[in-house]
Design a protein around this motif. Structure first.
Motif, PDB file in Angstrom:
ATOM      1  N   ASP A 150       0.823  -1.239  -0.150  1.00 56.37           N
ATOM      2  CA  ASP A 150       0.085   0.009   0.115  1.00 56.37           C
ATOM      3  C   ASP A 150       0.911   1.235   0.136  1.00 56.37           C
ATOM      4  N   VAL A 151       0.348   2.423  -0.061  1.00 58.30           N
ATOM      5  CA  VAL A 151       1.087   3.604  -0.080  1.00 58.30           C
ATOM      6  C   VAL A 151       0.037   4.440   1.098  1.00 58.30           C
ATOM      7  N   MET A 152       0.954   5.448   1.333  1.00 59.82           N
ATOM      8  CA  MET A 152       0.144   6.609   2.168  1.00 59.82           C
ATOM      9  C   MET A 152       1.194   7.983   1.703  1.00 59.82           C
ATOM     10  N   GLU A 153       0.155   8.805   2.013  1.00 64.78           N
ATOM     11  CA  GLU A 153       1.132  10.310   1.781  1.00 64.78           C
ATOM     12  C   GLU A 153       1.775  10.525   2.912  1.00 64.78           C
ATOM     13  N   GLY A 154       2.907  11.381   2.481  1.00 65.01           N
ATOM     14  CA  GLY A 154       3.866  11.659   3.820  1.00 65.01           C
ATOM     15  C   GLY A 154       5.111  11.142   2.920  1.00 65.01           C
ATOM     16  N   ARG A 155       6.240  11.539   3.588  1.00 55.69           N
ATOM     17  CA  ARG A 155       7.609  11.148   3.385  1.00 55.69           C
ATOM     18  C   ARG A 155       7.919  10.152   4.328  1.00 55.69           C
ATOM     19  N   GLY A 156       8.375   8.942   3.811  1.00 57.11           N
ATOM     20  CA  GLY A 156       8.823   7.794   4.602  1.00 57.11           C
ATOM     21  C   GLY A 156      10.087   8.164   4.832  1.00 57.11           C
ATOM     22  N   ALA A 157      11.059   7.256   5.963  1.00 57.43           N
ATOM     23  CA  ALA A 157      12.196   7.369   6.341  1.00 57.43           C
ATOM     24  C   ALA A 157      13.163   6.423   5.431  1.00 57.43           C
ATOM     25  N   SER A 158      13.225   6.692   4.445  1.00 52.35           N
ATOM     26  CA  SER A 158      14.029   5.666   3.489  1.00 52.35           C
ATOM     27  C   SER A 158      14.524   6.292   2.290  1.00 52.35           C
TER      28      SER A 158
END
Length: 108
Positions: free
Chosen positions: A81-89
């Motif tokens: 899945d995907v969510m809005e926002g920046r991941g830490a990667s």
């Protein structure tokens, strides 16, 4: 029930990344910081560790997972899945304001 699936929104983001970056690959390692996070890379020049196994493709993109995680998740369906926002990667989608994530559920 398929072993590996992706939500419609995740497929939309994958298609965006394919348009911008070309051929892609997903890697889900067992590192301390990214154990359940699918990381999307450009496939050209990307090294796939011998500790990873291919479990399928989503939107035409190969998805590799750590051998130990694959064994642990052998009776589970993996849902990307995907969510809005920046991941830490270092995953490509973070520059677009998204973060991929992995969910799992028991296969029936």
């Amino acid at each position: 029930m398929e072993k590996l699936v992706a939500t419609e929104k995740a497929v939309e983001v994958i298609e965006l990344l394919k348009t911008k970056h070309g051929k892609l690959v997903f890697e889900q390692s067992s590192g301390c910081c990214d154990g359940t996070v699918p990381i999307c890379f450009q496939s050209d020049g990307h090294y796939i560790s011998s500790q990873l196994v291919l479990i399928g493709e989503i939107a035409g993109v190969p998805y590799y997972i750590d051998k130990q995680q694959a064994e642990y998740l052998k009776h589970m369906q993996i849902v990307v899945d995907v969510m809005e926002g920046r991941g830490a990667s270092f995953s490509l989608e973070s520059a677009e304001g998204f973060a991929f994530l992995m969910k799992s559920k028991v296969m029936k």
